[in-house]
Design an enzyme around this catalytic site. Sequence first.
Site, PDB file in Angstrom:
ATOM      1  N   ASP A  78       0.841  -1.163   0.105  1.00  0.00           N
ATOM      2  CA  ASP A  78       0.025  -0.179  -0.169  1.00  0.00           C
ATOM      3  C   ASP A  78       1.036   0.961  -0.048  1.00  0.00           C
ATOM      4  OD1 ASP A  78      -2.639   1.544   0.194  1.00  0.00           O
ATOM      5  OD2 ASP A  78      -1.757   1.897   2.425  1.00  0.00           O
TER       6      ASP A  78
ATOM      7  N   ASP B 127      -0.125   4.916   1.086  1.00  0.00           N
ATOM      8  CA  ASP B 127      -0.415   6.061   2.015  1.00  0.00           C
ATOM      9  C   ASP B 127      -0.465   5.513   3.559  1.00  0.00           C
ATOM     10  OD1 ASP B 127      -0.822   8.146  -0.094  1.00  0.00           O
ATOM     11  OD2 ASP B 127      -2.681   7.367  -0.437  1.00  0.00           O
TER      12      ASP B 127
END
Length: 223
Positions: A7, A9
């Site tokens: 991922d 953020d």
Amino acid sequence: MKLALFDLDHTLLPIDSDHEWGQFLVRIGAVDAATFARRNDDFFAQYQAGTLDPVEYLEFALGTLSGFPRAKLAQMQAQFMAEVIAPAIRPAALALLKKHQDAGDLVAIVTATNHFVTAPIAKALGVEHLIAAMPELDADGNVTGRLLGTPTQGAGKIVHTKAWLEKMGKTLEDFDTVYFYSDSHNDLPLMSIVSHPIATNPNATLKTHATAQGWALIDLFND
């Protein structure tokens, strides 16, 4: 070969690039400050709560992009990278990526944030493969404001990761080890099907779940 998925953020970056892009647009006067900031903050709160409608949000964000010519978008993108993203890139995140790359692992970023915002970030992080929400473009290459295909959020990350692998003639089952690093409970669908889910700078909900499941937990930004 092993597969390492990340991922973006609050996982590889200590910020939310999508929300920061909106704040950047407000700061430089590119959008109406009061109206845009309120909607941007509302959507961010919905994401954190796990109640976000990803299509509604993405078409809000992409609709904003459609209001600018390509040359202006490129200028703003470069300014955003220099002022917001570059200072947020941490050595620990780069070292983790490099560890997997040096081991010969296939590395990809899988993010719910749109491709316009994240493509230069992936490049800055040295990651070749990016799975992100795709904006629809018209015949001249301008952003229309609509989402192309389905969102890369929640279970959508599974769909898009499998489609990306299929283009390379591979499946998840071809890898005996699949890592997925994420900070958020929104990524539990993909985390739950990989062999090595790693809760990275996890929010409270994910930390509780990961602890109960015996998953690995790491903190890249504890400095």
